[in-house]
Write a protein that holds these residues in place. Structure first.
Motif, PDB file in Angstrom:
ATOM      1  N   ALA A 160      55.420  28.377  45.715  1.00  0.00           N
ATOM      2  CA  ALA A 160      54.762  27.515  46.701  1.00  0.00           C
ATOM      3  C   ALA A 160      54.559  28.280  48.003  1.00  0.00           C
ATOM      4  CB  ALA A 160      55.616  26.270  46.955  1.00  0.00           C
ATOM      5  N   LEU A 161      53.385  28.095  48.601  1.00  0.00           N
ATOM      6  CA  LEU A 161      53.065  28.792  49.845  1.00  0.00           C
ATOM      7  C   LEU A 161      53.687  28.069  51.039  1.00  0.00           C
ATOM      8  CD1 LEU A 161      49.262  29.576  49.347  1.00  0.00           C
ATOM      9  CD2 LEU A 161      51.176  31.164  49.145  1.00  0.00           C
ATOM     10  N   PRO A 162      54.026  28.818  52.089  1.00  0.00           N
ATOM     11  CA  PRO A 162      54.472  28.165  53.327  1.00  0.00           C
ATOM     12  C   PRO A 162      53.316  27.398  53.958  1.00  0.00           C
ATOM     13  CG  PRO A 162      54.156  30.522  53.673  1.00  0.00           C
ATOM     14  CD  PRO A 162      54.018  30.290  52.198  1.00  0.00           C
ATOM     15  N   LYS A 163      53.630  26.438  54.810  1.00  0.00           N
ATOM     16  CA  LYS A 163      52.599  25.585  55.397  1.00  0.00           C
ATOM     17  C   LYS A 163      51.643  26.348  56.310  1.00  0.00           C
ATOM     18  CE  LYS A 163      55.253  21.296  55.135  1.00  0.00           C
ATOM     19  NZ  LYS A 163      55.840  20.152  55.892  1.00  0.00           N
ATOM     20  N   LEU A 164      52.048  27.529  56.748  1.00  0.00           N
ATOM     21  CA  LEU A 164      51.175  28.277  57.657  1.00  0.00           C
ATOM     22  C   LEU A 164      50.016  28.948  56.930  1.00  0.00           C
ATOM     23  CD1 LEU A 164      51.958  31.590  57.320  1.00  0.00           C
ATOM     24  CD2 LEU A 164      53.994  30.788  58.492  1.00  0.00           C
ATOM     25  N   LEU A 165      49.994  28.890  55.575  1.00  0.00           N
ATOM     26  CA  LEU A 165      48.917  29.496  54.797  1.00  0.00           C
ATOM     27  C   LEU A 165      48.219  28.457  53.929  1.00  0.00           C
ATOM     28  CD1 LEU A 165      50.531  32.836  53.501  1.00  0.00           C
ATOM     29  CD2 LEU A 165      48.889  32.575  55.363  1.00  0.00           C
ATOM     30  N   ASP A 166      46.893  28.590  53.820  1.00  0.00           N
ATOM     31  CA  ASP A 166      46.092  27.775  52.904  1.00  0.00           C
ATOM     32  C   ASP A 166      45.539  28.674  51.807  1.00  0.00           C
ATOM     33  OD1 ASP A 166      46.428  25.359  54.198  1.00  0.00           O
ATOM     34  OD2 ASP A 166      44.670  25.615  55.479  1.00  0.00           O
ATOM     35  N   ALA A 167      45.419  28.129  50.599  1.00  0.00           N
ATOM     36  CA  ALA A 167      44.891  28.900  49.474  1.00  0.00           C
ATOM     37  C   ALA A 167      43.725  28.161  48.828  1.00  0.00           C
ATOM     38  CB  ALA A 167      45.982  29.151  48.439  1.00  0.00           C
ATOM     39  N   THR A 168      42.695  28.915  48.481  1.00  0.00           N
ATOM     40  CA  THR A 168      41.545  28.393  47.732  1.00  0.00           C
ATOM     41  C   THR A 168      41.379  29.231  46.476  1.00  0.00           C
ATOM     42  OG1 THR A 168      40.411  27.746  49.768  1.00  0.00           O
ATOM     43  CG2 THR A 168      39.071  27.922  47.785  1.00  0.00           C
ATOM     44  N   CYS A 169      41.238  28.570  45.334  1.00  0.00           N
ATOM     45  CA  CYS A 169      41.020  29.307  44.086  1.00  0.00           C
ATOM     46  C   CYS A 169      39.593  29.852  44.068  1.00  0.00           C
ATOM     47  CB  CYS A 169      41.262  28.404  42.879  1.00  0.00           C
ATOM     48  SG  CYS A 169      40.993  29.236  41.290  1.00  0.00           S
ATOM     49  N   ILE A 170      39.467  31.161  43.938  1.00  0.00           N
ATOM     50  CA  ILE A 170      38.162  31.815  43.876  1.00  0.00           C
ATOM     51  C   ILE A 170      37.605  31.769  42.461  1.00  0.00           C
ATOM     52  CG2 ILE A 170      36.945  34.008  44.164  1.00  0.00           C
ATOM     53  CD1 ILE A 170      37.716  32.726  46.769  1.00  0.00           C
ATOM     54  N   SER A 171      38.439  32.096  41.492  1.00  0.00           N
ATOM     55  CA  SER A 171      37.999  32.124  40.096  1.00  0.00           C
ATOM     56  C   SER A 171      39.206  32.169  39.181  1.00  0.00           C
ATOM     57  CB  SER A 171      37.096  33.340  39.831  1.00  0.00           C
ATOM     58  OG  SER A 171      37.839  34.540  39.979  1.00  0.00           O
ATOM     59  N   ARG A 172      38.955  31.895  37.913  1.00  0.00           N
ATOM     60  CA  ARG A 172      39.990  32.021  36.880  1.00  0.00           C
ATOM     61  C   ARG A 172      39.496  33.023  35.841  1.00  0.00           C
ATOM     62  NH1 ARG A 172      43.714  28.204  37.920  1.00  0.00           N
ATOM     63  NH2 ARG A 172      43.033  26.340  39.054  1.00  0.00           N
ATOM     64  N   GLU A 173      40.361  33.962  35.498  1.00  0.00           N
ATOM     65  CA  GLU A 173      39.976  35.071  34.627  1.00  0.00           C
ATOM     66  C   GLU A 173      40.725  34.973  33.296  1.00  0.00           C
ATOM     67  OE1 GLU A 173      39.359  38.177  38.381  1.00  0.00           O
ATOM     68  OE2 GLU A 173      41.178  38.278  37.147  1.00  0.00           O
ATOM     69  N   PRO A 174      40.018  34.647  32.208  1.00  0.00           N
ATOM     70  CA  PRO A 174      40.667  34.548  30.901  1.00  0.00           C
ATOM     71  C   PRO A 174      41.097  35.921  30.387  1.00  0.00           C
ATOM     72  CG  PRO A 174      38.300  34.378  30.671  1.00  0.00           C
ATOM     73  CD  PRO A 174      38.574  34.386  32.148  1.00  0.00           C
ATOM     74  N   LEU A 175      42.077  35.938  29.514  1.00  0.00           N
ATOM     75  CA  LEU A 175      42.551  37.198  28.963  1.00  0.00           C
ATOM     76  C   LEU A 175      41.567  37.744  27.933  1.00  0.00           C
ATOM     77  CD1 LEU A 175      46.376  36.586  28.390  1.00  0.00           C
ATOM     78  CD2 LEU A 175      45.189  37.454  30.409  1.00  0.00           C
ATOM     79  N   VAL A 176      41.446  39.066  27.927  1.00  0.00           N
ATOM     80  CA  VAL A 176      40.663  39.762  26.906  1.00  0.00           C
ATOM     81  C   VAL A 176      41.495  40.924  26.381  1.00  0.00           C
ATOM     82  CG1 VAL A 176      38.377  39.117  27.755  1.00  0.00           C
ATOM     83  CG2 VAL A 176      39.504  41.149  28.679  1.00  0.00           C
ATOM     84  N   TYR A 177      41.172  41.333  25.179  1.00  0.00           N
ATOM     85  CA  TYR A 177      41.872  42.446  24.527  1.00  0.00           C
ATOM     86  C   TYR A 177      40.963  43.668  24.571  1.00  0.00           C
ATOM     87  CZ  TYR A 177      44.541  44.899  20.864  1.00  0.00           C
ATOM     88  OH  TYR A 177      45.302  45.796  20.143  1.00  0.00           O
ATOM     89  N   LEU A 178      41.468  44.736  25.173  1.00  0.00           N
ATOM     90  CA  LEU A 178      40.695  45.978  25.261  1.00  0.00           C
ATOM     91  C   LEU A 178      41.133  46.932  24.157  1.00  0.00           C
ATOM     92  CD1 LEU A 178      40.751  46.749  29.123  1.00  0.00           C
ATOM     93  CD2 LEU A 178      39.348  45.117  27.853  1.00  0.00           C
ATOM     94  N   THR A 179      40.185  47.405  23.386  1.00  0.00           N
ATOM     95  CA  THR A 179      40.481  48.342  22.306  1.00  0.00           C
ATOM     96  C   THR A 179      39.220  49.090  21.912  1.00  0.00           C
ATOM     97  OG1 THR A 179      41.319  48.553  20.033  1.00  0.00           O
ATOM     98  CG2 THR A 179      40.078  46.545  20.570  1.00  0.00           C
TER      99      THR A 179
END
Length: 289
Positions: free
Chosen positions: A150-169
């Motif tokens: 949890a963030l302290p009250k002095l900071l606000d957070a906004t979700c920019i994006s969600r990145e799904p997992l991928v398998y690199l091979t």
């Protein structure tokens, strides 16, 4: 005391040399050196230990640095207050490497068109390091992996994006065969001690994946390069800018609960709210466009 001289002092400390500071300040090295010498005469103490190609701050300089930074910052804000739009001056932005290479180049173009007088001062770093800099007041905003607490009250957070997992091979692997393939081949692991790596580690634990780990690394672009060179395979978030160059990336099935979220952190009470809001909106637009 001239604020510009303090600005040059801060630049020398941050860049590590008078030449680099001069480049950042748009001055000659001689001019920067003269400013530092003038400060030393005014304060009657040495501020820099000069080497052949470096300049190292003295203990006295380091003790004065927080106040010097604050004075430079306040002077900048005084000028910015004359701009009714609030879209001028410097904005100190910290960002993880995948944001700097994937989102920032596009956002900079949009920002130049919308706010040509606003200048971003970019600072790279890990999520943990950037978070600490936010708490210390050394950054105005930061774009990083969502903190696992949890963030302290002095900071606000906004979700920019969600990145799904991928398998690199480098191999041709069906999504349903990812776990079996990873068990049989060398593996480059997204460092499980990092905030983003914890997400991958959680998924691996859930599916019972315990591969032959060649190395741990908190540098996704480097992981992609190693996969392309045949060093091993890897599980990573699908960040903007990921290009299948010499390898394949395969979507990981049923990994919705293990996506990496990017957060935009800003102070709850910001000194440049209009500039911060514009940058946040452009990042969201670019990440989801």
């Amino acid at each position: 005391m001239d604020i510009r001289f303090l600005q040059s002092l801060v630049a020398v400390v941050e860049t590590g040399s008078i030449v680099a500071a001069a480049r950042r300040e748009g001055l000659t090295p001689a001019a920067v050196s003269q400013r530092i010498q003038a400060l030393e005469r005014t304060l009657n103490c040495p501020l820099m230990v000069r080497g052949a190609h470096t300049a190292r701050p003295t203990e006295t300089c380091l003790s004065l640095l927080p106040r010097a930074r604050a004075l430079v910052r306040d002077a900048s804000l005084l000028v910015d207050d004359l701009d009714a739009s609030g879209l001028s001056g410097d904005l100190r932005v910290g960002a993880i490497s995948t944001v700097l290479t994937g989102l920032v180049p596009v956002v900079l173009g949009k920002l130049t068109a919308r706010a040509p007088s606003l200048k971003l001062r970019l600072t790279p770093g890990t999520s943990e390091h950037l978070y600490d800099q936010m708490l210390a007041g050394q950054l105005d905003v930061a774009v990083l992996v969502e903190p696992p607490f949890a963030l302290p009250k002095l900071l606000d957070a906004t979700c920019i994006s969600r990145e799904p997992l991928v398998y690199l091979t480098r191999d041709a692997v069906a999504p349903a065969d990812i776990v079996a393939h990873a068990r049989e081949t060398p593996f480059i692991r997204y460092d499980p001690s990092s905030w983003g790596g914890r997400i991958v580690a959680g998924y691996m634990e859930k599916v019972g994946l315990h591969p032959d780990v060649r190395c741990d690394m908190d540098a996704l672009e480097t992981i992609a390069i190693l996969v392309a060179k045949g060093i091993g395979s890897s599980l990573v978030p699908h960040w903007p800018g990921l290009v299948a160059n010499g390898f394949n990336f395969i979507p990981v099935p049923h990994a919705h609960a293990h996506q990496r979220s990017l957060s935009f952190l800003a102070p709850s009470v910001a000194q440049k709210p209009n500039a911060i809001r514009l940058l946040r909106d452009l990042l969201v637009e670019t990440a989801n466009g």
